[in-house]
Design a protein around this motif. Structure first.
Motif, PDB file in Angstrom:
ATOM      1  N   ILE A 198      46.198  45.109  48.115  1.00 34.45           N
ATOM      2  CA  ILE A 198      47.315  44.413  47.469  1.00 34.45           C
ATOM      3  C   ILE A 198      47.459  44.741  45.992  1.00 34.45           C
ATOM      4  N   ILE A 199      46.414  45.258  45.363  1.00 34.37           N
ATOM      5  CA  ILE A 199      46.546  45.493  43.917  1.00 34.37           C
ATOM      6  C   ILE A 199      46.860  46.952  43.620  1.00 34.37           C
ATOM      7  N   ILE A 221      36.969  39.887  36.641  1.00 34.74           N
ATOM      8  CA  ILE A 221      36.043  39.702  37.771  1.00 34.74           C
ATOM      9  C   ILE A 221      34.763  39.066  37.245  1.00 34.74           C
ATOM     10  N   PHE A 245      41.541  45.393  46.063  1.00 30.80           N
ATOM     11  CA  PHE A 245      41.958  46.530  45.237  1.00 30.80           C
ATOM     12  C   PHE A 245      42.779  47.528  46.055  1.00 30.80           C
ATOM     13  N   ASN A 283      42.550  54.512  33.270  1.00 31.24           N
ATOM     14  CA  ASN A 283      43.441  53.413  33.624  1.00 31.24           C
ATOM     15  C   ASN A 283      42.992  52.167  32.872  1.00 31.24           C
ATOM     16  N   TRP A 314      40.377  36.056  40.230  1.00 35.93           N
ATOM     17  CA  TRP A 314      40.445  36.644  38.886  1.00 35.93           C
ATOM     18  C   TRP A 314      41.846  37.117  38.505  1.00 35.93           C
ATOM     19  N   VAL A 315      42.678  37.462  39.522  1.00 34.63           N
ATOM     20  CA  VAL A 315      43.987  38.039  39.184  1.00 34.63           C
ATOM     21  C   VAL A 315      44.911  37.011  38.523  1.00 34.63           C
ATOM     22  N   PHE A 352      35.050  33.713  42.714  1.00 35.00           N
ATOM     23  CA  PHE A 352      35.188  35.169  42.769  1.00 35.00           C
ATOM     24  C   PHE A 352      36.505  35.614  43.373  1.00 35.00           C
ATOM     25  N   MET A 353      37.332  34.673  43.824  1.00 34.81           N
ATOM     26  CA  MET A 353      38.528  35.044  44.589  1.00 34.81           C
ATOM     27  C   MET A 353      39.796  34.870  43.767  1.00 34.81           C
ATOM     28  N   ILE A 371      42.122  48.746  34.568  1.00 38.93           N
ATOM     29  CA  ILE A 371      40.818  48.529  35.208  1.00 38.93           C
ATOM     30  C   ILE A 371      39.930  47.646  34.328  1.00 38.93           C
ATOM     31  N   ILE A 393      48.979  35.649  46.683  1.00 36.46           N
ATOM     32  CA  ILE A 393      47.681  35.398  47.321  1.00 36.46           C
ATOM     33  C   ILE A 393      46.722  34.760  46.316  1.00 36.46           C
ATOM     34  N   PHE A 394      46.675  35.343  45.120  1.00 37.16           N
ATOM     35  CA  PHE A 394      45.741  34.795  44.132  1.00 37.16           C
ATOM     36  C   PHE A 394      46.208  33.439  43.614  1.00 37.16           C
ATOM     37  N   VAL A 440      31.366  39.417  48.684  1.00 39.77           N
ATOM     38  CA  VAL A 440      32.180  39.368  47.457  1.00 39.77           C
ATOM     39  C   VAL A 440      32.655  40.771  47.087  1.00 39.77           C
ATOM     40  N   LEU A 462      51.339  43.377  39.156  1.00 35.78           N
ATOM     41  CA  LEU A 462      50.650  43.811  40.358  1.00 35.78           C
ATOM     42  C   LEU A 462      51.478  43.561  41.607  1.00 35.78           C
ATOM     43  N   ALA A 479      50.222  40.366  45.629  1.00 38.86           N
ATOM     44  CA  ALA A 479      48.955  40.065  44.968  1.00 38.86           C
ATOM     45  C   ALA A 479      49.053  38.737  44.232  1.00 38.86           C
ATOM     46  N   HIS A 538      40.763  44.130  35.054  1.00 40.07           N
ATOM     47  CA  HIS A 538      40.174  43.690  36.326  1.00 40.07           C
ATOM     48  C   HIS A 538      38.680  43.424  36.160  1.00 40.07           C
ATOM     49  N   ILE A 541      45.116  49.780  42.866  1.00 40.48           N
ATOM     50  CA  ILE A 541      44.587  50.550  41.738  1.00 40.48           C
ATOM     51  C   ILE A 541      44.562  52.014  42.140  1.00 40.48           C
TER      52      ILE A 541
END
Lengths: 108, 628
Positions: free
Chosen positions: A104-105, B252, A101, B242, B302-303, B299-300, B245, B318-319, A93, B311, B315, B248, A107
């Protein structure tokens, strides 16, 4: 016959413990060696490529973690399926999160 | 709810109110901790419900001035935070405590001390959050506490949010670890993983999700605490931080959190529907598979809460696909429940009504979830009442329906008395229609452009009718809740007593022992020979399950006041941090004292030799006779 069998069992147990102790010693010495190597690599940073040093140190760290988990924390023994499952699950995970991160994102 | 079980054998047994209070403060018995969780969660559920009603009063008519500006923000923030962290989570733990050890044939949980500590941390964390009303204003940054708004621009309310959730979250994490170890290590002989009841399975997966998700919240809250109190710059963009964050980190944690809530509700439905259809659960192994898969996918995705952050299309797509994938295991569950009912002998009592009402309601929430998972469409729905409607359909229509079903189903097992069925059915119908009247119009309000978290709207925008219907519907849910409270009071005073197999249809181990369960749960640990062991035994004509051990003395942990004191010391520390931000660094002394006390209590707990006590064989035989 019975005493003979129990003698053998005691002997086998003893050998097992001896073997385990040997494993401890070997992995302990190896871990110290890896730590020294990691420090040595950094001390030689004038003559070695920085990226090579980074990769080397991280590899040493991973090997040490494996030694730690498998030899000192008994993950190599039987009945450690769940600890392994949760360790690897958590690692997977965390890895996926970090990968998303940095890939694709973005940060930064 | 002064239901004192008749089977109290604690060495400190005394009479009077103080003794009664002492018993509840020191108990390590998982069934009593479950009751504490139920009372604590129920208390905060009522507070959160009152806040919801206040919101609906303000929005009932356009340009209302009942709750304006920051007052409205405080009420809506506290409504969300209270309902998620202080009402739904503890109710889930109440069920897990009351049911899981009984379902797996265990005498106790793995870590009774940790269990009690978890409860007291949750409860005092909840009180820290709620005393903010009287100490300069409640948190008003939304339950998601997005930075930099909440870390830089709001008052002291957010300090209460950070510290309150930090303390309550630590308690939740402890509870999760406790149930993981309990379910993995303490199953009765023969209770293999693929024979575990579905509720226990969902409790296991939920505990694993708690283990992985809550540390993210802990870390995020620490960052925000450091930003606020010590001038760190984790989320401060002008100094190189930032603020995205935080989003995120929060999601998450936050997305697994909603699965932490819904999975046990799925488990409840998977227990109630087979019991009252008199059929085995259809597709048991696929249900287990779906539960684990939902836990993994949690867990996959959250975005998908952050599609509009910017983003990028990669991104987002995929999400989006990962999110839509969750509809597959969830759909498997829905069909399995329907196939379970198919051809069954369905008993329409309150517990089953809530379970059956859950299915279409939750499907509606799921469908809007898939709609929201499409990024292009989400740009339209984002932060509108459509989102409000969606998550209330899954959290109220899913989690709360599941919880209410579970309360009616397991009440006899927890308290030894039935809840009144007539009042219960009124509760169901008021709640069901009240719920749909409240939230169905909100889909359309959202599509018409009403943004969430605004305290008012103007005349002539076409939003009046929908909001008025919504507010009237909310009163239906309020009536249902009041009826439930009346029901609890009446039946506690003079309810119908329940037998061990209270419904006469019990399938799992918890129904094989007396109601309420004796302190030691099982006089003899049962031998489990298949799925639904009690049903199997009954079908084979046996009155009792085969025991796996002879009758003997049973070892129990001694009660302890330390968990309560530890939680108090962390509460003191929390107020030290809160007032360090409000009044200056001097208050950190109290934080230091609190943390020092905590370590002292930990030391005492480690050094004190407490071997617990034994319940003797004769006593057990006596108790078991009384239960016949």
């Amino acid at each position: 016959m019975a005493t003979n069998q129990s003698d053998i069992n005691v002997y086998v147990e003893k050998q097992k413990r001896k073997r385990e102790l040997q494993h401890y010693y070997v992995s302990f010495v190896l871990m110290i060696l890896f730590t020294i190597l990691a420090f040595a690599a950094v001390m030689l940073r004038d003559s070695i490529n920085d990226y090579l040093i980074a990769i080397f140190i991280v590899t040493m760290a991973i090997v040490q973690v494996v030694f730690q988990l498998y030899y000192f924390m008994h993950m190599k023994d039987k009945d450690h399926g769940f600890p392994s499952l949760f360790l690897y699950g958590g690692a997977a995970v965390a890895f996926l999160t970090v990968i998303s991160f940095v890939s694709i994102i973005w940060i930064s | 709810m002064t239901t004192i079980s008749p089977h109290v054998h604690s060495p400190r047994q005394k009479q009077g109110f103080l003794a009664w209070l002492w018993m509840w403060l020191t108990t390590l018995d998982h069934k009593k901790v479950g009751i504490l969780y139920l009372c604590g969660g129920g208390f905060f559920f009522l507070i959160g419900g009152i806040e919801a009603i206040l919101i609906r009063i303000q929005l009932a008519v356009p340009e209302n001035t009942f709750l304006v500006g920051s007052a409205y923000n405080q009420v809506l923030t506290m409504h969300g935070t209270t309902m998620i962290f202080l009402a739904a989570m503890p109710m889930i733990f109440a069920l897990m405590n009351a049911v899981v050890p009984l379902q797996i044939g265990a005498r106790d949980v793995a870590f009774p001390f940790l269990n009690s500590l978890g409860f007291w941390l949750f409860f005092l964390g909840g009180l820290i959050l709620n005393v903010s009303w009287f100490l300069g204003g409640a948190p008003d940054g939304g339950w998601t506490a997005y930075t930099p708004l909440s870390s830089e621009y709001l008052g002291s309310g957010m300090d209460f949010y950070i510290l309150g959730l930090q303390v309550a979250g630590a308690g939740t994490l402890m509870g999760g670890i406790n149930f993981l170890v309990t379910i993995i290590n303490m199953r009765a002989p023969g209770m293999t993983f693929m024979r575990m009841p579905l509720f226990t399975w969902t409790a296991l997966v939920t505990s694993a999700l708690i283990l992985f998700a809550f540390p993210a919240l802990t870390v995020g809250l620490f960052f925000e605490l450091f930003d606020k109190i010590f001038g760190a710059n984790f989320f401060n963009a002008t100094n190189g931080g930032n603020s995205v964050i935080w989003e995120h980190i929060f999601w998450i944690f936050g997305h697994p959190e909603v699965y932490i809530l819904i999975l046990p509700a799925f488990g409840v439905i998977s227990e109630v529907i087979p019991t009252f259809a008199k059929k085995r659960l259809f597709g048991y192994s696929s249900m287990v598979f779906a539960t684990v898969l939902i836990g993994f996918l949690a867990f996959m995705v959250w975005v998908h809460h952050m599609f509009t952050v910017g983003l990028g299309p990669m991104a987002n797509s995929i999400f989006a696909i990962a999110t839509m994938a969750i509809a597959i295991p969830t759909g498997m569950k829905i069909f399995n429940w329907m196939f379970t009912m198919w051809g069954g002998q369905i008993h329409f009592n309150t517990a089953n009504l809530f379970a059956i009402g859950f299915i279409p309601t939750f499907v509606m929430g799921g469908v809007t979830g898939v709609m929201l998972a499409v990024p292009a469409a989400d740009f339209q729905y984002h932060d509108s009442y459509f989102v409000i409607a969606h998550f209330h359909y899954v959290i109220v229509g899913g989690v709360v329906f599941g919880l209410l079903s579970a309360i009616f189903y397991w009440w006899p097992k927890m308290f030894g008395k039935f809840l009144n069925e007539t009042l219960g059915k009124f509760t169901f119908w008021f709640f069901f229609f009240g719920f749909h009247f409240t939230f169905f119009p909100q889909h359309f309000l959202g599509l018409m452009g009403m943004p969430r978290r605004y305290f008012t709207y103007f005349k002539g925008e076409g939003l009046e009718a929908g909001n008025l219907i919504s507010s009237i519907g909310a009163s239906g849910m309020a009536i249902a809740t009041i009826l439930l409270v009346i029901n609890i009071v009446i039946t506690t005073a003079k309810g119908k007593k329940a037998k061990g197999d209270a419904w006469g249809l019990g399938r799992t181990l918890e129904w094989s022992i007396a109601s309420p369960a004796p302190e030691y749960n099982f006089a003899q640990t049962p031998l489990v020979k298949g799925i639904d062991p009690l049903w199997k035994a009954k079908m084979e004509g046996n009155k009792k399950l085969t025991p796996a051990e002879p009758l003997g003395d049973i070892h129990m942990p001694s009660p302890s006041i330390l968990p309560f004191l530890m939680s108090l010391s962390l509460t003191l520390a929390s107020f030290g941090f809160i007032y360090a931000d409000i009044n200056g660094m001097g208050a950190l002394v109290f934080a230091g004292i609190g943390i020092g006390l905590m370590f002292l209590l930990m030391l005492i707990h480690s050094l004190k030799d407490d071997h617990g006590f034994h319940i003797h064989k004769e006593e057990i035989i006596e108790t078991e006779k009384g239960a016949e």
